[in-house]
Design a protein around this motif. Sequence first.
Motif, PDB file in Angstrom:
ATOM      1  N   PRO A  13       8.857 -23.742 -15.382  1.00 30.87           N
ATOM      2  CA  PRO A  13       9.019 -22.942 -16.730  1.00 30.87           C
ATOM      3  C   PRO A  13       8.789 -21.513 -16.532  1.00 30.87           C
ATOM      4  CG  PRO A  13       7.864 -25.083 -16.875  1.00 30.87           C
ATOM      5  CD  PRO A  13       7.983 -24.762 -15.460  1.00 30.87           C
TER       6      PRO A  13
ATOM      7  N   VAL B 127       8.262 -17.695 -18.690  1.00 33.52           N
ATOM      8  CA  VAL B 127       8.197 -17.177 -20.116  1.00 33.52           C
ATOM      9  C   VAL B 127       9.369 -15.969 -20.334  1.00 33.52           C
ATOM     10  CG1 VAL B 127       6.814 -15.352 -21.335  1.00 33.52           C
ATOM     11  CG2 VAL B 127       6.014 -17.293 -19.668  1.00 33.52           C
TER      12      VAL B 127
ATOM     13  N   PRO C 166      14.054 -19.638 -26.796  1.00 37.44           N
ATOM     14  CA  PRO C 166      12.933 -20.567 -26.094  1.00 37.44           C
ATOM     15  C   PRO C 166      13.128 -21.974 -26.465  1.00 37.44           C
ATOM     16  CG  PRO C 166      11.843 -18.726 -26.775  1.00 37.44           C
ATOM     17  CD  PRO C 166      13.556 -18.393 -27.520  1.00 37.44           C
TER      18      PRO C 166
ATOM     19  N   GLU D 156       9.808 -20.458 -22.077  1.00 39.42           N
ATOM     20  CA  GLU D 156       8.658 -20.439 -22.864  1.00 39.42           C
ATOM     21  C   GLU D 156       8.946 -19.082 -23.525  1.00 39.42           C
ATOM     22  OE1 GLU D 156       5.196 -20.917 -20.541  1.00 39.42           O
ATOM     23  OE2 GLU D 156       5.664 -22.848 -20.156  1.00 39.42           O
ATOM     24  N   GLU D 157       8.063 -18.966 -24.832  1.00 43.72           N
ATOM     25  CA  GLU D 157       8.173 -17.896 -25.754  1.00 43.72           C
ATOM     26  C   GLU D 157       7.194 -16.817 -25.284  1.00 43.72           C
ATOM     27  OE1 GLU D 157       8.052 -16.583 -30.555  1.00 43.72           O
ATOM     28  OE2 GLU D 157       7.743 -18.548 -30.037  1.00 43.72           O
TER      29      GLU D 157
END
Length: 371
Positions: free
Chosen positions: A245, A247, A343, A364-365
């Motif tokens: 994952p 960001v 996201p 991911e935010e």
Amino acid sequence: MVGTRSAAGTAPSPAASRVAARTRIAITAPGKPEPRRHISPNLTANPDERYAAIVSVAESPIDADLLWAGTNDGNVWVRENGTADWTRVSDNISGVPEHYWVKRIEASHHEPGRAYAVFDGHRWNDFAPYVYTTDDFGQSWTNITNNLPEGSIYIIREDFRNPDLLFSGSEFAIYMSIDRGEHWSRFMNEMPTVPVHDLIIHPRDADLIAGTHGRGAWIVDNITPLQQLTDEVLESDVHLFEVRPEVQWLSTYEFSWTTQKRFYKDNPPTGSKIVYYLRSEHSDSARVEVLDVTGKVVRTLAGAADTGINTVFWDQREPPPPEEEENSRRRRRGPRLGALLPPGENLVRLTVGDEVRTTKLGLEEHVPGYM
């Protein structure tokens, strides 16, 4: 000072710090260097010598009562039960000349009785590598130096997710093993020839960080494919690794009056590495598709179809807009970039010939803090 540490899948140790007070191990409360409580006798081989000292302490990530210690005159000790009872196990190690430095001990993240030890003899003009492992709390040791070339070994690390993945740092390079030391491969990735004295695997981001003698710190971004590289993967024709994952970083303003002597490197580009393994080369290129939550294909990328590990980089964007005509009055300035995907969770689909593999891809935010 050797502090507490924990990693994914392992139990955290108590909130206390172990201190190697030259020849004895002491324990202190967090944030309070005094008073110390000694938990070991003098562990050195030559207690009367001023140079004798403990140079490596390893606390098991599995069992906080399990401690290992190594000295600069060849002793290796283990404490199993949380008391002051220590057992010297260096006598069980064959093939290492007497009194060589125990340069580093690494307690396993996977088996309580497993540990690794490396010895350094360069002070006696011996530059051979010495790397050993035990699975029974030091009662017996196996030499896993194997095909490591000449060059003192200063550090060894076991991956906290894959028990067969090891990294070692030598006088000249970093080496990697995917079979617990049966075979070693040089793992430099554009890194200069330099002594490597420390290695850390980031417990959250799975980056490999190396501390060198004279060339600063180096980072290998995202070793998660190596953590997933098992015998089963190597025997498969096509394998798509799980994607870490990432960001979706927001762009920030960099002050224009920053000095030219900035002691940092550029951050890696915002995006996701999609990595896959092919047992043999394919005549056609690989097709990598990113699908959103509705199943719509939002981006199609072409990838290599070479034998081994292949990587495709996705910038987390939709396809760029089409080229505008030269005489267009509304000609775009700057790079042609597609819109960022929001996201959330997406899907990656790999197609190589008739083989299709899928895995999840999370975005991911970025929540910036107050500045």
